[in-house]
Design an enzyme around this catalytic site. Structure first.
Site, PDB file in Angstrom:
ATOM      1  CB  SER A  96      -0.972  -0.027   1.172  1.00 54.41           C
ATOM      2  OG  SER A  96      -1.848   1.069   1.119  1.00 54.41           O
ATOM      3  CG  ASP A 239      -2.893   4.193  -1.446  1.00 56.99           C
ATOM      4  OD1 ASP A 239      -3.697   4.186  -2.378  1.00 56.99           O
ATOM      5  OD2 ASP A 239      -2.851   3.287  -0.578  1.00 56.99           O
ATOM      6  CG  ASP A 241      -3.004  -0.541  -2.265  1.00 59.31           C
ATOM      7  OD1 ASP A 241      -3.010   0.628  -1.810  1.00 59.31           O
ATOM      8  OD2 ASP A 241      -3.570  -1.490  -1.695  1.00 59.31           O
ATOM      9  CG  ASP A 243      -6.388   1.146  -0.809  1.00 63.84           C
ATOM     10  OD1 ASP A 243      -5.533   2.052  -0.857  1.00 63.84           O
ATOM     11  OD2 ASP A 243      -6.421   0.288   0.091  1.00 63.84           O
TER      12      ASP A 243
HETATM   13 MG    MG Z   1      -3.653   1.546   0.026  1.00 61.84          MG
END
Ligand code: MG
Length: 452
Positions: A96, A239, A241, A243
């Site tokens: 992440s 960010d 990844d 999400d």
């Molecule tokens: Mg994330």
């Protein structure tokens, strides 16, 4: 048994805390617990992503699970495809927003949501006891690739916005993909919506040469400057990844997560009166105000995106959100979704015929202060009991730390998950009151530490 999973999956430094052997065994443990069936897998742009993916796939196949490799994509895209492809689970190789030297793994169930703490501990038990399922030679899983995952995901998002209206307005957007998977979905999605898209940090690069993968204000200064210099209507930063999405208005000002969440909440709840919004106790009064004006109600949870996801599904809530820029839109999928959040924000600007700064100005204004208080490690957990005793006559929420609410604002005090300290966060109608409240929180922590 030991612990592997933290708040959002397993994380560690590459080839140091996290090795290919561990990833192989994690694949074996995940397959043993979730299988039999088909499991989707994806990576972000991090170093070691491909290497760890091969290990996890080998482990999964050895337990008899089939694997569908959907290639690099955002975590919410993997989650959406896990559900849409009828998989029994999904695995995302990602750390992440952590610094570049980290990688990790997030595990999803068949609904695409990260598995609960209970399922994680079953996986941990199998991992540490090494009681892996081993498939007979003629029942080893099969593996195939699917390169339509991002297509499917983008088409899914487009169903929830007014494509015609956005196309007519054609806003100018700058997308900062953090040198990772956010750059694979959001620019494509927004171009298909008719936006004029300019990208920065859009080449996939595990060294993260453009910026650190966490979209904090100090990391996205380049985005602010670009928005101003090209005269864009909005800037979007993801960010590592993708999400989460952080927004920059047309003047280069960075919105805090509570503000973007409030703008989206007002839009969604206005269309659906009598609905419920799920948010952790760390969210502020701004969200409460919006919920009240929309005749909706707040359902508080402990801090943590997985907890919010499961709660949204459990009670059939209309929306979920966090103060860090994560928005959960269950009509699409009940997980944090950066590209979905971006599309929603643009849809709202267009349908309100408003600039992003205009939408922010229409929100009630609050001020906040936060600080941390070091506490002796041996007292860190015991402190809570004393704090509960000290505040027992106050108006409070105690599901995660202690949140004290007053007419003029609120204080949240909770222990850090990783360090020997407690955090204090206060919010109020003026900066002076926020500072005073925060001081009160700090004194409470010190008092409790002395009496514990
Ligand atoms: Mg994330």
């Amino acid at each position: 048994m030991g612990r592997l999973f933290g708040t959002n999956g397993v994380r560690g430094t590459i080839n140091d805390e996290l090795t290919v052997d561990m990833m192989l065994d994690l694949g074996r443990a995940i397959g043993s617990v979730l299988g039999p069936g088909k499991i989707a897998i994806s990576t972000d742009s991090r170093m070691g992503g491909e290497m760890f993916k091969q290990s996890v796939i080998s482990g999964l196949l050895s337990t008899g699970c089939d694997v569908v490799d959907i290639g690099p994509c955002p975590t919410p895209c993997l989650q959406f495809n896990t559900r849409e492809l009828g998989c029994i689970g999904g695995v995302m190789i990602t750390a992440s927003h952590n610094p570049p030297e980290f990688n990790g793994i997030k595990v999803m169930g068949s609904d695409g949501i990260e598995v609960t703490r209970e399922v994680e501990s079953v996986i941990e038990d199998v991992y540490f006891s090494r009681e892996f399922k081993v498939a007979p030679w003629d029942e080893i899983g099969t593996q195939y690739s699917d390169d339509l995952a991002i297509r499917r995901y983008i088409d899914g998002i487009k169903k929830h916005v007014d494509v015609g209206a956005i196309r007519k307005k054609a806003p100018k957007v700058v997308v900062d993909g953090a040198n990772s998977v956010g750059a694979l979905a959001t620019p494509l999605l927004l171009r298909e919506l008719g936006c004029k898209v300019i990208t920065i940090n859009s080449q996939m690069d595990g060294m993260f040469p453009g910026r650190n993968p966490e979209p904090t204000p100090e990391n996205i200064v380049d985005l602010s400057k670009t928005v101003i210099s090209v005269g864009a209507d909005i800037g979007i930063a993801h960010d590592g990844d993708a999400d989460r999405a952080t927004f920059v208005d047309e003047n280069g000002a960075i919105l805090w997560g509570d503000q973007s969440f409030a703008i989206i909440a007002r839009h969604v709840l206005w269309k659906k009166p009598d609905s419920t919004l799920v948010t952790p106790v760390s969210s502020g009064r701004l969200i409460e105000d919006i919920v009240k004006e929309s005749n909706a109600r707040v359902d508080w949870t402990k801090v943590g995106s997985v907890i919010v996801s499961h709660r949204v599904v459990e009670i059939g809530a209309e929306l979920g959100g966090e103060e860090n820029g994560g928005v959960f839109y269950p009509d699409h999928i009940a997980v944090r979704d950066g590209a979905m959040t971006a599309a929603q924000m643009i849809d709202i600007m267009v349908s309100n015929n408003s600039s992003l700064s205009g939408l922010v100005k229409s929100l009630p204004q609050y001020y906040s202060t936060k600080t941390k208080v070091p506490v002796p490690p041996d007292k860190k957990d015991a402190l809570l009991e004393t704090l509960l005793e000290l505040t027992k006559d106050e108006n409070r929420i105690t599901m995660d730390g202690v949140k004290l609410t007053y007419a003029e604002g609120w204080i949240l005090i909770r222990p850090s998950g990783t360090e020997p300290l407690w955090r204090c966060f206060a919010e109020a109608k003026t900066q002076e009151i926020a500072d005073t409240l925060c001081e009160r929180g700090v004194n409470l922590i010190r008092d409790a530490a002395a009496k514990t």
